[in-house]
Design a protein around this motif. Structure first.
Motif, PDB file in Angstrom:
ATOM      1  N   ASN A   8      -7.921 -15.597  32.505  1.00 23.40           N
ATOM      2  CA  ASN A   8      -8.560 -14.433  31.904  1.00 23.40           C
ATOM      3  C   ASN A   8      -8.114 -13.129  32.544  1.00 23.40           C
ATOM      4  OD1 ASN A   8     -10.186 -15.731  29.916  1.00 23.40           O
ATOM      5  ND2 ASN A   8     -11.421 -16.532  31.584  1.00 23.40           N
ATOM      6  N   TYR A   9      -7.209 -12.463  31.850  1.00 22.34           N
ATOM      7  CA  TYR A   9      -6.759 -11.125  32.202  1.00 22.34           C
ATOM      8  C   TYR A   9      -6.981 -10.254  30.975  1.00 22.34           C
ATOM      9  CZ  TYR A   9      -4.465 -13.023  36.354  1.00 22.34           C
ATOM     10  OH  TYR A   9      -4.204 -13.622  37.555  1.00 22.34           O
ATOM     11  N   ASN A  10      -6.747  -8.986  31.122  1.00 24.06           N
ATOM     12  CA  ASN A  10      -6.916  -8.076  29.998  1.00 24.06           C
ATOM     13  C   ASN A  10      -5.731  -7.115  29.950  1.00 24.06           C
ATOM     14  OD1 ASN A  10      -8.129  -6.908  27.777  1.00 24.06           O
ATOM     15  ND2 ASN A  10      -9.343  -5.500  29.005  1.00 24.06           N
ATOM     16  N   PHE A  11      -4.524  -7.676  29.803  1.00 19.87           N
ATOM     17  CA  PHE A  11      -3.322  -6.855  29.759  1.00 19.87           C
ATOM     18  C   PHE A  11      -3.174  -6.217  28.386  1.00 19.87           C
ATOM     19  CE2 PHE A  11      -1.991 -10.167  32.946  1.00 19.87           C
ATOM     20  CZ  PHE A  11      -2.110  -9.337  34.045  1.00 19.87           C
ATOM     21  N   HIS A 116       2.720 -17.803  31.672  1.00 22.87           N
ATOM     22  CA  HIS A 116       3.268 -17.110  30.504  1.00 22.87           C
ATOM     23  C   HIS A 116       2.296 -16.023  30.081  1.00 22.87           C
ATOM     24  CE1 HIS A 116       6.449 -19.954  28.887  1.00 22.87           C
ATOM     25  NE2 HIS A 116       5.936 -20.646  29.893  1.00 22.87           N
ATOM     26  N   ILE A 117       2.831 -14.855  29.799  1.00 22.81           N
ATOM     27  CA  ILE A 117       2.062 -13.811  29.117  1.00 22.81           C
ATOM     28  C   ILE A 117       2.773 -13.574  27.796  1.00 22.81           C
ATOM     29  CG2 ILE A 117       1.217 -11.438  29.133  1.00 22.81           C
ATOM     30  CD1 ILE A 117       1.267 -11.561  32.201  1.00 22.81           C
ATOM     31  N   PRO A 118       2.208 -14.065  26.695  1.00 24.73           N
ATOM     32  CA  PRO A 118       2.821 -13.830  25.383  1.00 24.73           C
ATOM     33  C   PRO A 118       2.753 -12.347  25.025  1.00 24.73           C
ATOM     34  CG  PRO A 118       1.258 -15.649  25.308  1.00 24.73           C
ATOM     35  CD  PRO A 118       1.053 -14.947  26.614  1.00 24.73           C
ATOM     36  N   ILE A 119       3.886 -11.822  24.575  1.00 18.60           N
ATOM     37  CA  ILE A 119       3.971 -10.399  24.226  1.00 18.60           C
ATOM     38  C   ILE A 119       4.092 -10.235  22.717  1.00 18.60           C
ATOM     39  CG2 ILE A 119       5.292  -8.273  24.542  1.00 18.60           C
ATOM     40  CD1 ILE A 119       6.240  -9.497  27.250  1.00 18.60           C
ATOM     41  N   THR A 120       5.057 -10.915  22.121  1.00 19.65           N
ATOM     42  CA  THR A 120       5.151 -10.964  20.663  1.00 19.65           C
ATOM     43  C   THR A 120       5.214 -12.431  20.269  1.00 19.65           C
ATOM     44  OG1 THR A 120       7.580 -10.790  20.599  1.00 19.65           O
ATOM     45  CG2 THR A 120       6.332  -8.729  20.462  1.00 19.65           C
ATOM     46  N   ILE A 134       1.100 -26.483  21.668  1.00 21.96           N
ATOM     47  CA  ILE A 134       0.381 -25.323  22.186  1.00 21.96           C
ATOM     48  C   ILE A 134       0.849 -24.064  21.474  1.00 21.96           C
ATOM     49  CG2 ILE A 134       0.028 -23.891  24.243  1.00 21.96           C
ATOM     50  CD1 ILE A 134       0.771 -26.415  25.918  1.00 21.96           C
ATOM     51  N   HIS A 135      -0.095 -23.237  21.067  1.00 16.99           N
ATOM     52  CA  HIS A 135       0.219 -21.862  20.646  1.00 16.99           C
ATOM     53  C   HIS A 135      -0.556 -20.929  21.568  1.00 16.99           C
ATOM     54  CE1 HIS A 135       0.804 -18.154  18.525  1.00 16.99           C
ATOM     55  NE2 HIS A 135      -0.506 -18.021  18.416  1.00 16.99           N
ATOM     56  N   MET A 136       0.163 -20.033  22.215  1.00 16.69           N
ATOM     57  CA  MET A 136      -0.465 -19.054  23.099  1.00 16.69           C
ATOM     58  C   MET A 136      -0.448 -17.700  22.394  1.00 16.69           C
ATOM     59  SD  MET A 136       1.274 -20.154  26.723  1.00 16.69           S
ATOM     60  CE  MET A 136       2.814 -20.779  26.040  1.00 16.69           C
ATOM     61  N   PRO A 137      -1.599 -17.178  22.035  1.00 16.70           N
ATOM     62  CA  PRO A 137      -1.630 -15.893  21.334  1.00 16.70           C
ATOM     63  C   PRO A 137      -1.337 -14.726  22.277  1.00 16.70           C
ATOM     64  CG  PRO A 137      -3.864 -16.658  21.744  1.00 16.70           C
ATOM     65  CD  PRO A 137      -2.936 -17.753  22.210  1.00 16.70           C
ATOM     66  N   ALA A 138      -0.844 -13.641  21.724  1.00 17.23           N
ATOM     67  CA  ALA A 138      -0.630 -12.404  22.484  1.00 17.23           C
ATOM     68  C   ALA A 138      -1.952 -11.652  22.496  1.00 17.23           C
ATOM     69  CB  ALA A 138       0.488 -11.581  21.851  1.00 17.23           C
ATOM     70  N   ASP A 139      -2.859 -12.116  23.341  1.00 16.14           N
ATOM     71  CA  ASP A 139      -4.222 -11.586  23.366  1.00 16.14           C
ATOM     72  C   ASP A 139      -4.555 -10.863  24.669  1.00 16.14           C
ATOM     73  OD1 ASP A 139      -4.359 -13.720  25.116  1.00 16.14           O
ATOM     74  OD2 ASP A 139      -5.876 -14.837  23.981  1.00 16.14           O
ATOM     75  N   GLY A 140      -3.539 -10.595  25.500  1.00 17.70           N
ATOM     76  CA  GLY A 140      -3.767  -9.905  26.759  1.00 17.70           C
ATOM     77  C   GLY A 140      -4.032 -10.836  27.926  1.00 17.70           C
ATOM     78  N   ASN A 141      -4.131 -12.127  27.651  1.00 19.70           N
ATOM     79  CA  ASN A 141      -4.342 -13.101  28.714  1.00 19.70           C
ATOM     80  C   ASN A 141      -3.018 -13.690  29.161  1.00 19.70           C
ATOM     81  OD1 ASN A 141      -7.334 -13.305  28.961  1.00 19.70           O
ATOM     82  ND2 ASN A 141      -7.126 -13.736  26.779  1.00 19.70           N
ATOM     83  N   ARG A 162      10.086 -14.147  19.433  1.00 15.61           N
ATOM     84  CA  ARG A 162       8.994 -14.513  20.339  1.00 15.61           C
ATOM     85  C   ARG A 162       9.399 -14.013  21.725  1.00 15.61           C
ATOM     86  NH1 ARG A 162       8.886 -18.656  24.308  1.00 15.61           N
ATOM     87  NH2 ARG A 162       6.869 -19.632  24.643  1.00 15.61           N
ATOM     88  N   ILE A 163       8.525 -13.217  22.356  1.00 16.27           N
ATOM     89  CA  ILE A 163       8.816 -12.699  23.691  1.00 16.27           C
ATOM     90  C   ILE A 163       7.657 -13.027  24.614  1.00 16.27           C
ATOM     91  CG2 ILE A 163       9.283 -10.640  25.093  1.00 16.27           C
ATOM     92  CD1 ILE A 163      10.487  -9.345  22.578  1.00 16.27           C
ATOM     93  N   HIS A 164       7.986 -13.595  25.770  1.00 17.49           N
ATOM     94  CA  HIS A 164       7.006 -13.917  26.805  1.00 17.49           C
ATOM     95  C   HIS A 164       7.471 -13.310  28.136  1.00 17.49           C
ATOM     96  CE1 HIS A 164       4.790 -17.741  25.202  1.00 17.49           C
ATOM     97  NE2 HIS A 164       4.951 -16.836  24.239  1.00 17.49           N
ATOM     98  N   LEU A 165       6.519 -12.922  28.941  1.00 20.10           N
ATOM     99  CA  LEU A 165       6.756 -12.577  30.332  1.00 20.10           C
ATOM    100  C   LEU A 165       6.385 -13.817  31.132  1.00 20.10           C
ATOM    101  CD1 LEU A 165       7.327 -10.562  32.637  1.00 20.10           C
ATOM    102  CD2 LEU A 165       4.970  -9.760  32.401  1.00 20.10           C
ATOM    103  N   MET A 166       7.312 -14.297  31.981  1.00 17.80           N
ATOM    104  CA  MET A 166       7.104 -15.551  32.697  1.00 17.80           C
ATOM    105  C   MET A 166       7.218 -15.374  34.205  1.00 17.80           C
ATOM    106  SD  MET A 166       8.957 -18.424  30.324  1.00 17.80           S
ATOM    107  CE  MET A 166       9.723 -19.032  31.751  1.00 17.80           C
TER     108      MET A 166
END
Length: 170
Positions: A8-11, A116-120, A134-141, A162-166
């Protein structure tokens, strides 16, 4: 037991997307950008130091050696995210990863778990980890993924990146 968990983050993913896309325009010809590099890496190689597989061409990348955040990120939102994650987790390599439409990574295992932080992303961008879809939404978490198990990522969109910060955990 699930192979991933939500952290739980709020990016601000919109702000992160703007910075990420700018970096891809300048430095992302391979679909990956290294945001941390090893000490004494020459300036021209810093964005590429540590991209790709950790094991390749007779070489093993030690993620613990990636300790220097690229100086061009000073004052950026990416630096703020780096500093936030660093408070809670030890990590080495930190990369932006782009998976273009109609692409799938090979099945593989990693030496460490990853954040992973999903961006797009959208519902057509998936990971499969040890037979769990698994689908990870770009929800700030951020999402902790057990990439030590057999896994792949796929983007089944026609023309969407699809872009992720890892972050490679130590």
């Amino acid at each position: 037991m699930s192979n991933y968990s939500k952290l739980n983050y709020n990016f601000d993913v919109d702000r992160l997307a703007v910075e990420s896309l700018e970096l891809f325009e300048k430095y992302g010809s391979s679909g990956q950008i290294s945001l941390k590099h090893r000490e004494n890496t020459d300036k021209e190689s810093q964005w590429d130091d540590g991209i790709g597989s950790a094991i390749g061409e007779g070489q093993f990348l030690n993620t613990k050696e990636y300790i220097v955040l690229n100086e061009m990120l000073k004052g950026s939102y990416i630096e703020a995210i780096h500093n936030t994650i660093e408070k809670d987790y030890n990590f080495g390599r930190m990369r932006l990863m782009k998976l273009t439409g109609r692409k799938c990574m090979s099945l593989h295992t990693d030496m460490e778990k990853r954040i992973h932080i999903p961006i797009t992303t959208n519902e057509n961008c998936l990971m499969i980890v040890d037979d769990e879809i698994i689908h990870m939404p770009a929800d700030g978490n951020a999402y902790l993924v057990n990439t030590k198990k057999r896994h792949t990522a796929l983007n089944s969109n026609k023309d969407f990146d699809r872009i992720h910060l890892m972050f490679d955990l130590i």
